[in-house]
Design an enzyme around this catalytic site. Structure first.
Site, short mmCIF file in Angstrom:
data_model
loop_
_atom_site.label_atom_id
_atom_site.label_comp_id
_atom_site.label_asym_id
_atom_site.label_seq_id
_atom_site.Cartn_x
_atom_site.Cartn_y
_atom_site.Cartn_z
N ASP A 170 14.66 -17.61 20.56
CA ASP A 170 14.84 -18.51 19.60
C ASP A 170 13.81 -19.08 18.66
O ASP A 170 14.40 -20.52 18.32
CB ASP A 170 15.25 -19.34 20.68
CG ASP A 170 16.52 -19.32 21.91
OD1 ASP A 170 16.86 -18.12 21.60
OD2 ASP A 170 17.00 -19.44 22.74
N LYS B 234 22.45 -14.86 22.33
CA LYS B 234 22.46 -15.05 23.76
C LYS B 234 23.21 -16.68 23.86
O LYS B 234 22.59 -17.29 22.91
CB LYS B 234 21.61 -14.98 24.63
CG LYS B 234 19.94 -16.32 23.85
CD LYS B 234 19.15 -15.47 24.80
CE LYS B 234 17.91 -17.81 24.84
NZ LYS B 234 18.84 -19.29 24.42
N CYS C 91 14.94 -23.15 26.98
CA CYS C 91 15.55 -21.53 27.26
C CYS C 91 14.87 -20.58 26.93
O CYS C 91 14.48 -19.45 28.01
CB CYS C 91 15.85 -21.18 25.62
SG CYS C 91 17.23 -22.21 24.88
N GLN D 23 2.52 -23.62 42.81
CA GLN D 23 2.69 -23.74 43.77
C GLN D 23 2.11 -21.73 43.86
O GLN D 23 3.45 -21.12 44.45
CB GLN D 23 4.20 -23.80 44.04
CG GLN D 23 4.51 -24.99 44.25
CD GLN D 23 5.73 -25.44 44.24
OE1 GLN D 23 6.48 -25.33 45.32
NE2 GLN D 23 6.42 -25.60 43.27
#
Ligand code: C5J
Length: 234
Positions: free
Chosen positions: A34, A139, A172, A212
């Site tokens: 984008d 999109k 996005c 993580q």
């Protein structure tokens, strides 16, 4: 949907967080999210929401450097545009009617109707304009896999990994990386090649991605990527 096949391929080691990313030459698509006038230039959709669009400029040159690196190696490149059909049939009220913007998606602005395909503001900025042969995905959502043919495009190109650039980091870009990871792609975000209207959101998003053990993916500085790429001719 099938996950991308993981065939052995000699990889190069990018110093990344949370640990080194084994980039597979030719199998890692550069996905530029984008980088459109509507987000980056004054008078577009991003500005209509009250954002300071100047924050996004910092990502332009690093993204151009990545494009150049992928182009000289003839590796796959995908550009996305957040965009809607002129009749807004792919823009739910849940997206259009949000908040109190000065203009909404589809309204006429200085660069044409906001986020509508074919309007000047919907174009990718001139510095990063796609070249013939590069895939451009329109999109309607935040994630690039939602209601698009991106999965099929990547499978056709035998892509197994995504190197990600673009805006905005927490919207996005992050949505696309999460969708990609759910579909079996390893994703590396290039830190200087992404930006947010809120610099603290960019930093927080990078931390979320790599936390993580890389729950969403990897992040690395531009230099760490560029310096390990094999010679263009090899
Ligand atoms: C937003 C995007 N921020 N490309 N779109 O609405 O991140």
């Amino acid at each position: 949907m099938n996950a991308p096949s993981k065939q052995p391929h000699s990889s190069v080691r990018v110093q990344a967080r949370p640990f080194a990313f084994g980039l597979e030459p030719g199998r890692a698509a550069l996905v530029v999210i984008d980088m459109q006038r509507d987000f980056i230039e004054p008078g577009g959709f991003g500005a209509s929401l009250g954002n300071d669009v100047s924050h996004l400029q910092a990502a332009v040159e690093p993204t151009r450097a990545l494009l150049q690196a992928w182009r000289v190696r003839n590796w796959p490149i995908v550009h996305t545009r957040e965009s809607h059909a002129p009749d807004l049939s792919d823009c739910p009220a849940a997206k259009r009617d949000r908040g109190h913007p000065s203009l909404r998606i589809g309204d006429p602005g200085p660069m044409g109707r906001l986020l509508v395909r074919g309007e000047p503001g919907c174009d990718i900025i001139a510095e990063l304009a796609p070249l013939p042969g590069e895939t451009v995905i329109d999109k309607p959502g935040k994630g690039a896999f939602h209601a698009t043919a991106l999965m099929q495009v990547l499978q056709r190109l035998s892509v197994t990994q995504l190197v990600v650039a673009g805006v905005t980091t927490e919207v996005c870009v992050q949505s696309t990386m999460r969708e990609a990871n759910d579909r079996g792609f390893d994703c590396l975000l290039v830190e200087e090649a992404t930006a947010s209207y809120f610099p603290e959101f960019k930093s927080a998003t990078i931390e979320m991605i790599v936390a993580q053990g890389g729950i969403v993916g990897w992040a690395a500085p531009l230099k760490a990527v560029l310096q390990v790429l094999p010679d263009a001719a090899s």
